[in-house]
Every structure is written in structure tokens, then in C-alpha cells.
Design an enzyme around this catalytic site. Sequence first.
Site, PDB file in Angstrom:
ATOM      1  N   TYR A  53      -9.598  71.471  13.240  1.00 43.58           N
ATOM      2  CA  TYR A  53      -8.144  71.469  13.377  1.00 43.58           C
ATOM      3  C   TYR A  53      -7.737  70.764  14.671  1.00 43.58           C
ATOM      4  O   TYR A  53      -8.420  70.856  15.690  1.00 43.58           O
ATOM      5  CB  TYR A  53      -7.580  72.878  13.396  1.00 43.58           C
ATOM      6  CG  TYR A  53      -7.694  73.665  12.112  1.00 43.58           C
ATOM      7  CD1 TYR A  53      -8.141  73.077  10.938  1.00 43.58           C
ATOM      8  CD2 TYR A  53      -7.355  75.016  12.065  1.00 43.58           C
ATOM      9  CE1 TYR A  53      -8.246  73.803   9.761  1.00 43.58           C
ATOM     10  CE2 TYR A  53      -7.452  75.751  10.890  1.00 43.58           C
ATOM     11  CZ  TYR A  53      -7.905  75.135   9.748  1.00 43.58           C
ATOM     12  OH  TYR A  53      -8.020  75.867   8.586  1.00 43.58           O
ATOM     13  N   SER A 208      -2.979  79.268   2.259  1.00 44.43           N
ATOM     14  CA  SER A 208      -1.837  78.634   1.581  1.00 44.43           C
ATOM     15  C   SER A 208      -1.105  79.624   0.681  1.00 44.43           C
ATOM     16  O   SER A 208      -0.897  79.374  -0.504  1.00 44.43           O
ATOM     17  CB  SER A 208      -2.286  77.419   0.762  1.00 44.43           C
ATOM     18  OG  SER A 208      -1.190  76.614   0.399  1.00 44.43           O
ATOM     19  N   LEU A 210       1.903  80.267   0.398  1.00 47.81           N
ATOM     20  CA  LEU A 210       3.173  79.740  -0.114  1.00 47.81           C
ATOM     21  C   LEU A 210       2.964  78.431  -0.868  1.00 47.81           C
ATOM     22  O   LEU A 210       3.923  77.695  -1.122  1.00 47.81           O
ATOM     23  CB  LEU A 210       4.170  79.532   1.033  1.00 47.81           C
ATOM     24  CG  LEU A 210       4.481  80.766   1.884  1.00 47.81           C
ATOM     25  CD1 LEU A 210       5.543  80.438   2.922  1.00 47.81           C
ATOM     26  CD2 LEU A 210       4.911  81.938   1.016  1.00 47.81           C
ATOM     27  N   ALA A 211       1.717  78.150  -1.250  1.00 47.55           N
ATOM     28  CA  ALA A 211       1.401  76.951  -2.037  1.00 47.55           C
ATOM     29  C   ALA A 211       1.946  75.688  -1.371  1.00 47.55           C
ATOM     30  O   ALA A 211       2.620  74.865  -1.993  1.00 47.55           O
ATOM     31  CB  ALA A 211       1.933  77.075  -3.464  1.00 47.55           C
ATOM     32  N   GLY A 212       1.645  75.558  -0.089  1.00 50.69           N
ATOM     33  CA  GLY A 212       2.077  74.369   0.630  1.00 50.69           C
ATOM     34  C   GLY A 212       3.577  74.250   0.807  1.00 50.69           C
ATOM     35  O   GLY A 212       4.099  73.161   1.035  1.00 50.69           O
ATOM     36  N   LEU A 214       5.852  75.348  -1.530  1.00 54.56           N
ATOM     37  CA  LEU A 214       6.561  75.407  -2.812  1.00 54.56           C
ATOM     38  C   LEU A 214       7.178  76.773  -3.067  1.00 54.56           C
ATOM     39  O   LEU A 214       8.191  76.886  -3.761  1.00 54.56           O
ATOM     40  CB  LEU A 214       5.614  75.046  -3.960  1.00 54.56           C
ATOM     41  CG  LEU A 214       5.148  73.592  -4.027  1.00 54.56           C
ATOM     42  CD1 LEU A 214       4.116  73.427  -5.128  1.00 54.56           C
ATOM     43  CD2 LEU A 214       6.323  72.655  -4.258  1.00 54.56           C
ATOM     44  N   GLY A 217      11.040  78.754  -0.730  1.00 53.92           N
ATOM     45  CA  GLY A 217      12.455  78.450  -0.846  1.00 53.92           C
ATOM     46  C   GLY A 217      12.738  76.968  -0.759  1.00 53.92           C
ATOM     47  O   GLY A 217      13.753  76.539  -0.194  1.00 53.92           O
TER      48      GLY A 217
END
Length: 317
Positions: A53, A208, A210-212, A214, A217
Site C-alpha cells: 500500500y 470492500s 461497500l463493493a467499491g 456501489l 449511496g
Amino acid sequence: MEYANLGRSGLSVSRLVLGTLNFGWNTPEADARALMDRAHEHGINFFDTADVYGANGGTETIIGNWFAAGGGRRERTVLATKLYGDMGDWPNEGRLSALHIRRACEASLKRLRTDYLDLYQMHHVDRSTPFEEIWEAMEVLRAQGKILYAGSSNFAAWHLVKAQEAAVRRHFSGLVSEQSFYNLLNRTVELEVLPACQDYGIGMIPWSPLAGGLLGGILRRNSLRTEVIGANLERYRTVIAAFEAMCDGLGSGPAEVALAWLLSRPGVTGPIVGPRTISHLDAALRAFETELDAESLRRLDELFPGPGGPAPEAYTW
């Protein structure tokens, strides 16, 4: 903050994990340090990073500088980092050979400005290195006091089984955690990975959640950060619109609902949140105030059907 044991271990970790992927890339060092201070204020004690990272070690260096400021920062943090990715162009500067494990650990310790890692994780399975070699190297690090626990990331269920059975033969504790891609839109791990984790006492740490973005919101924000997100949004636009409408009905934000759903899943220790700002972190914590009743969980299953449960019943009798 809620806490749970990490897998079958006695290690107590917060049920939200501070992910540091953005540190040094999207989040400047001063903001990253403020985020880590705020995480401690909220009781988040579990921080996750990786040697790759921030452009090959940059994120670990930021965390190390924060630790060096004192004030009990290191002592109050359950520190997890990962190895596997290439850290250079020369042979043996990546993957999971005993040589790279030794070198990678020493380099991470130096950047993080600490003398031990609470959790040392394999960032990916290395099909070219036997688990006997991997565990021997991890055993040496543990005997030297440089690591306390070992974990994995992105393993298939059969990799978890191979790893644990090899550890058992060596009378070693093996894995206490697995990081997997897991969210409402991506539930494949429910087939075999999650059941394997539960059976072996391996804590599931979803990444992830929040699915990247998606599930955070995205329609109301109307912001597409990358072409990939844009393409996925078009693929899932109808279901995401229905999801956001459902969240409005619950009086909760989509990110809060998505995180609350993961926190309700059996076997999940806690999802990794990767806030870029303090406001993002504060919003993630509202997941603990979001209660999903049976009807809400049923509706989420209807919107985001999983694989049908664990294998083999999911696809046969």
C-alpha cells in the site's frame, strides 16, 4: 464499540477494522494521522494495512510515524499487515518463500517502527510454495517474537483446509483470520469459504464491504470515481436504486445498512472500512445504530440473492 475474539484466538478486536489502503494515495499523511486518532477515540483498535500500500511501503511508513508520536498508540492497536505482492523487480521480492517472508517481515517492522506484528497475513495464496515451508518461516518469526498470529487473504476454501491441515501436522496454530471480498453484491464466499472459516475457527474479515462504493449511496451522490465503478453501476443500477429506496424507508444510509448486514452475518468478525476522511469514518460507525429486523434481512436477500447457502446444498441436494 463492539468487540469480538478474532477467530478461535483470545485476541479481542473491534468489530470495525480501520483499513489504510487510502493512506498516502487518496489521504495525505496529516489526514491519515487524524483518522487513526479518531479511530482510537471511537474504540477501533484493529488496523489493517499491507506492505504494497502507498507505493511499496508508504502506508506502513505513515502508520509507523503515527506510532512514533507515542501516547500509547502502538500499545492500543492490534496491528495487521500483509505480504505477497512484489516489492521490487529482483527475484524473491514477492510471494511466500521462506526467504521473502523473512525479508518482508523485517522491512515491515522497520517501516511500522515496531518490534512485532499482532497479525501477519498472506495477501494471496502462493501456489508455488508449499505450506510446510510457509509455516516453518512463520514459526520462526513467532519464536523470535516478531509476529503473534497468522492470517490469510483471498484464499479459496480448499486453500484454508490445506493450510490448516499442514499447520496441525506441525503442531502450529495456523490461521486465525481470512480476509475475503464479501458484501451484499458479492456473496460467493457463503458457498465454501465462510463455512470453512466457521468450522476451523477462522475469523472472517470482509474487505470492500461497500463493493467499491456501489453500496454507499452512489446514486444520490452521482459520483463515478473510475470507469470500473461506472460500468458496474450500469450493471447493477436497478437493484442499487431499489436498495437505496429501501434504506430511505429504514431511515438509514446505504453504507450503514450494508455494514450492518455484514455485522449480522454468522462468522464475520468485522468488515474493513477504508475511510478517506473523518466524516466517512463517523458515518461507518452508525452501522452499530442500524437495526435490521427479520423483514429487512429478507428484503435484502431478495434484492441481493446469495449463492443459495453453503455448498453442496446450494446447488444440489
